[in-house]
Write an enzyme that holds these catalytic residues in place. Structure first.
Site, PDB file in Angstrom:
ATOM      1  N   HIS A 100      -5.487  -2.735   6.810  1.00 19.02           N
ATOM      2  CA  HIS A 100      -4.861  -3.786   6.015  1.00 19.02           C
ATOM      3  C   HIS A 100      -3.924  -4.684   6.830  1.00 19.02           C
ATOM      4  CE1 HIS A 100      -6.617  -2.460   2.306  1.00 19.02           C
ATOM      5  NE2 HIS A 100      -6.212  -1.230   2.526  1.00 19.02           N
ATOM      6  N   TYR A 127       0.814  -1.210   0.000  1.00 24.26           N
ATOM      7  CA  TYR A 127       0.000   0.000   0.000  1.00 24.26           C
ATOM      8  C   TYR A 127       0.848   1.260   0.000  1.00 24.26           C
ATOM      9  CZ  TYR A 127      -4.450  -2.300  -0.112  1.00 24.26           C
ATOM     10  OH  TYR A 127      -5.529  -3.019  -0.546  1.00 24.26           O
TER      11      TYR A 127
END
Ligand SMILES: [Ca+2]
Ligand SMILES: [Ca+2]
Ligand SMILES: [Ca+2]
Ligand SMILES: [Mg+2]
Ligand SMILES: [Mg+2]
Ligand SMILES: [Mg+2]
Ligand SMILES: [Mg+2]
Lengths: 734, 734
Positions: free
Chosen positions: A413, A260
């Site tokens: 996440h 990410y």
């Protein structure tokens, strides 16, 4: 001053965001003699020429991602950005006209648009189903507008700004504060979108909103986003700088992990580049001691030998520094970060540059032969806004790269994988982190979105190379609890190649239980390859079952222990990821070392684990309760200790040999580790003896409760006294 | 003639086997200007110089392969061969002395040796546990002796020949006729060993034995070799030429398959090369219309895009034309076979040449820029000594390579896999043949020998992509029966790229049942890639269960059919390979197409099969009853028809899309085959309609009982009449 004012103040001229007037001059002067730039330019020209030939469409928005209107609007902003650049560099008005015509179609449509008809987002957009994508659009389109600004008449600019850009920026900010006013990668995109168009329009008030957020907005404290994260937190920080403060550690590590971070870096850096060009006094690249440039360095260091990012938290395998956002990142870091010649070697591998001042600088650097290899060393990257929420420790030795994770949770996440590790050799996963359970953009697999197995399997502790107590995940697998805690770095010491240590503690994953894992990379002179020593200590106030999985990849060649293979595999457990594992074979340890030798991609590896009498060894495989074959069928070996309060799991991991299927020669097919023993363990010290097949004997000792580098220690083991300074020592006994 | 006789008759001079006197002169003249030769020479020099420095050992034989004495004697003959060549090329006596010293140690030891102490072989050697390895030794050592022949005094030569070479040659021939007098790769090595030393010693009587076998030997008819093959067959042919006659087809296909052909080619060719140099009148390379040179061409054509040999019969994955025996083969074929410039491209990839006249020719060819690409086309290679025992059909189109096997059994290495196929794309297996169950030279896996799973799994029919009746293997899995039969080629037609056909029949695998498989490669103009059409017809006098497995490699992405996955896998059957398969999921077909889409190495593939109502579809996995994890855990999809006399299995196989893990874009992730239907089937004709997603519709018709190329056919399907000439047609309906 009666002269035209077009050259009077560079900072008020166009282009001035990503390209600058001086940059354009320099680019034009160098064209044809800067191969990597010329090649990228030629490829873009071919692409855009074909698009101009084909014509474009600006459809009424109606689809989710994957649908036609979504894909078309997404393509449009990329095309405009590229066409704008081509106009500047090639000075051909057909490119400017292409951008202008498209922008006017958007300006005509935008005022008529309702909220996007698809309802799934907590922050629905207008062109797209979510404001996130609307923001993507504006980040790119702002660059296009900047490039053709002087090509437009003042009246045309007024129309575009009044009908399109200003209401667009207001929509994703004022009308969606639950999207704009957060610390979250969505908000970063929103802030940057508003900031980029503010710079292009030279609207300082809008710029303040981008940099510091919307003031005086009160959000409902119970609001949640689509991932279940709370939107309004106490003392909510807002705006671009707040987004820079929070998820990045002072070392440039982004708490969600490199997969990410790669996605997040683009808006951060593209806006920083524009600010650097247009508002240099803000010194954005010096912010937080240069955290953005450190972020690029961190990201490159979070990749394996061939550039693939390590799998930390939700991450898809194969994402690498060849991704386009890393091309921008590397070029910007080179141009604005002191022309580090090592970055040129990454740019050469990428074989592409950004078509702007930064890309030009890289192209010239390469052309002038300034390239130096980007050498990745062992490194610890702290997590947390202040760098005090754990870290990732990376030990590199020879072709081996060990990634030891003792971070904070990693926002929505994050995985429940405290103290887990993964091992790579020469860019190849050897002991894997599973990554995420998702096939991004593969529509047949749940629309390309996260699969339910991401929650039931991939995030669970048993899916990782870490300790699991009583078949429960860390923090009960609960985000609210996991988010409050982080592991602690205990030792990270990599000054000599012969012994490198990454040691960390986790005391919150299971209340009442303390975990302490020490991973050591040892390079002995009498062995060809380095090996890894893994020491996982657990202390609890209660008796528990402890499972330590080891996700090797490859084919079993031999085990030192007898096992009985079940006729048919049995499901290992009922929940917390265990329901996805098949128990294929089981062994009861006799207290000797349990050695597994396996073959992967024509290399031989061995895992040599210390066992206690009656430990169970389970050979298992991923794939149970997987009704749609979403999971990969891959193996693991689990060492299980039952009814235990305190334990130390000790193992050596080696790469020791090769197989050549052409000559059919197996070289060093047998492990070089003859014996591993836990020689001492109490609350203060743990000692491990490793004997190799060449006759070498090494003793590793760690002080468990004092990591002072200057503390002097004495420990007597079997009537031999050992003396050393600092938290650990490796003693050559033979 | 009072001059020295050393130059009077080139054929009686040394060296004259592999190197010739003229060759040595030419090599010396070109050294330093022939890069690929120079590089190979330099590497050999480094290796041998180090060995001379280290000294050598000639130990008393005692070990099986893997043990010290075995490995040392094996290394010694390689070293002598290389040192002999270095002596000739570099003219440095230290290399000759090294060979001489070692030979004299062997000459001293050999007369004292009993039969090798290890008893496992049907033909025990003296230096090694089996005569096969003793023969290997002599093939290489003869070359070394030839190279230093003139360096030795006549007395020294007499000693070596009397004490070592003659008794050695007698031992592996006269004293082991059960080894020497057969048609078998073992005998080939024996014949060549004797022949090579005969040429080196210029012993014509011995040479006759090598070429034509030992006369007047009677062997017990019940003798078997270690693989269970009968040693004495009726009308046993013997000697080198007999070994050339039998296992090679006129196309150069070796009946055991390319993995063993690669091993067999070396002795055949090295002896042919020596005969060509020393006894050119024998015209060995013209024997059987040049079968040896055709063999090299066949072998190269039996490799995938990156040179890996197709897996036919017992074969280990990864064996390729980079193997050293193929370096010899390619160089010899170039030098003695008319200097085909396409062979130079293979030599360039091999990046190594033999250090002899042949290697010199190749090096000069490359240096002079004569290289042309070796283009592999579709090709049928007949099996059987007369080329009338079936064949292998290879269809190549775009990046796809389809291997269709309808051969004879393949001697003791044959698999029960009549009409099976495998599919490769760009050098990568997509639909696999399992290969053999063996880890060659990986001692931990059954000493590196054949594993029992080779018999219980790898050879069985269900382990292959072919039809299995009533869960029995072809020919009851019995070698004696399988060896009596072969499939028949019916059509092999590859003249246009748009439609290529390989069709074959098998009527003996199951008595009373006739199998007819037609594989078609179709390249439609409106589809990017070619696809494969697979039509397997079965006709039986009785009702049977038919299983057709499909060994795709990769991850299930989507199926068009619903299936129910078992909680735990069930073992599929009890014998004939079924005991090694887990049934993971099952579906009952509704009569529509059953489509499986999978992802392998970032490519999307689909299998679209016609089904009948109540066909079962079984998703299975290899690995049951595999107590030592010898098998690879890989998937298959089986279509099962129960209680059926006649059936046609029809399917299309495509490679249609790609996934990029860096850009995360899935391109053409969906199959382009919309529908496949069996439009017609009776004993005379079978017709299949394929509709693609671009709107194209194709009709393929095959005449089942007449393969005449000129026969005119008419067939009416659904009141439309179709007319064509020859055994098949592909008609574009839309
Ligand atoms: Ca990698
Ligand atoms: Ca291959
Ligand atoms: Ca390939
Ligand atoms: Mg890689
Ligand atoms: Mg993970
Ligand atoms: Mg390959
Ligand atoms: Mg096979």
């Amino acid at each position: 001053d009666s002269s035209t004012n077009t050259n009077s103040d560079a900072q008020s001229q166009h282009p001035s965001l990503i390209l600058t007037q001086q940059g354009v001059k320099d680019i034009r002067a160098n064209l044809g003699s800067i191969p990597i730039f010329d090649k990228t330019l030629a490829a873009n020209k071919v692409e855009i020429d074909a698009e101009i030939e084909n014509g474009f469409d600006v459809p009424i928005p109606k689809d989710y991602s994957g649908g036609y209107t979504h894909a078309t609007h997404k393509r449009n902003y990329i095309l405009m950005q590229k066409a704008g650049v081509l106009y500047q560099i090639l000075d051909d008005e057909k490119y400017a006209k292409f951008v202008k015509d498209m922008l006017f179609q958007y300006a005509k449509m935008y005022p008529t648009l309702p909220i996007h008809p698809k309802p799934r987002s907590y922050a629905r957009g207008k062109l797209f189903w979510q404001c996130l994508n609307d923001s993507n659009w504006l980040v790119y389109t702002s660059q296009a507008y900047d490039c053709i600004y002087d090509y437009l008449s003042e009246e045309e600019r007024t129309t575009l700004e009044t009908d399109l850009f200003k209401p667009y920026a207001d929509f994703i900010s004022k009308e969606n504060p639950q999207f704009f006013n957060r610390v979250h990668n969505h908000s970063t995109w929103g802030n940057v979108a508003v900031g980029m168009i503010a710079l292009a329009m030279e609207d300082d008030s809008l710029l303040q909103t981008a940099l510091y957020g919307l003031k005086d907005v009160n959000l409902d404290a119970s609001l949640k986003d689509n991932d279940g994260g709370f939107i309004n937190q106490d003392d909510q920080k807002i705006g671009y700088f707040a987004n820079l403060d929070e998820p990045f550690s002072p070392d440039g590590y982004y708490t969600e992990g490199p997969y990410y971070q790669r996605y997040a870096m683009y808006p951060f850096l593209i806006f920083a580049q524009a600010l650097q060009n247009k508002k240099p006094d803000l010194k954005v690249l010096e912010y937080k001691e240069g955290v953005l440039l450190k972020g690029v360095n961190a990201l490159l260091n979070l990749s394996d030998a061939d550039g693939d990012f390590f799998l930390l938290n939700d991450a898809q395998k194969g994402m690498s520094y060849y991704n386009s956002s890393l091309i921008s990142a590397v070029d910007i870091a080179y141009h604005f970060g002191g022309n580090n010649p090592e970055l040129l070697s990454i740019a050469e591998k990428q074989d592409e540059v950004t078509l702007d001042d930064a890309g030009l600088a890289v192209a010239i650097g390469i052309k002038e032969g300034k390239t130096k290899p980007f050498v990745k060393k062992s490194i610890e990257l702290s997590d947390g806004a202040n760098g005090d929420e754990g870290a990732v420790g990376i030990l590199r030795s020879g072709d081996l790269e060990l990634v030891h994770k003792y971070t904070a949770h990693g926002l929505s996440h994050g995985h429940y994988d405290k103290l887990s590790f993964a091992l790579f050799e020469d860019g190849k996963e050897v002991v894997q982190d599973y990554g995420m359970a998702r096939y991004v953009n593969v529509e047949q697999k749940g629309g390309g979105n996260y699969l339910k197995e991401n929650t039931t399997w991939a995030k669970q502790s048993i899916a990782h190379n870490t300790l699991v107590q009583n078949e429960q995940s860390h923090f009960q697998g609960k985000y609210d609890i996991g988010s409050k805690h982080h592991s602690e770095s205990y030792i990270f010491s990599v000054n000599t190649d012969s012994v490198q240590v990454s040691s960390a503690k986790e005391e919150n994953a299971y209340p009442g239980t303390k975990l302490h894992r020490t991973m050591v990379s040892i390079k002995e002179t009498d062995l060809e390859n380095p090996y890894v020593l893994d020491i996982m200590r657990v202390e609890s106030s209660t008796e528990n079952q402890y499972d330590l999985p080891f996700y090797y990849l490859g084919q079993v060649i031999q085990t030192s222990f007898d096992y009985s293979k079940s006729d048919v595999p049995q499901i290992l457990g009922s929940a917390n990821g265990y329901q996805h594992l098949y128990n294929e074979a089981i062994s009861v340890a006799d207290g000797a070392n349990a050695k597994l030798t396996w073959l992967l991609d024509n290399k031989f590896y061995s895992y040599t684990a210390v066992t206690s009498h009656n430990d169970e060894i389970i050979l298992a495989r991923i794939g149970a309760n997987d009704p749609a074959f979403n999971l990969r069928s891959e193996p693991t070996m689990i060492i299980r200790k039952r009814n235990t309060k305190e334990a130390v799991f000790v193992a050596a991991i080696e790469s020791h040999g090769t197989y050549n299927p052409v000559s059919e020669l197996a070289v060093n097919a047998y492990s070089h580790i003859k014996d591993v023993q836990l020689s001492y363990n109490d609350s203060n010290y743990t000692a491990v003896t490793i004997e190799d097949t060449k006759g070498g004997v090494q003793l590793f000792i760690i002080a468990n409760n004092d990591n002072s580098k200057t503390k002097k220690h004495t420990l007597t083991i079997n009537s031999t006294s050992h003396f050393w300074e600092g938290p650990y020592t490796l003693i050559k006994i033979k």
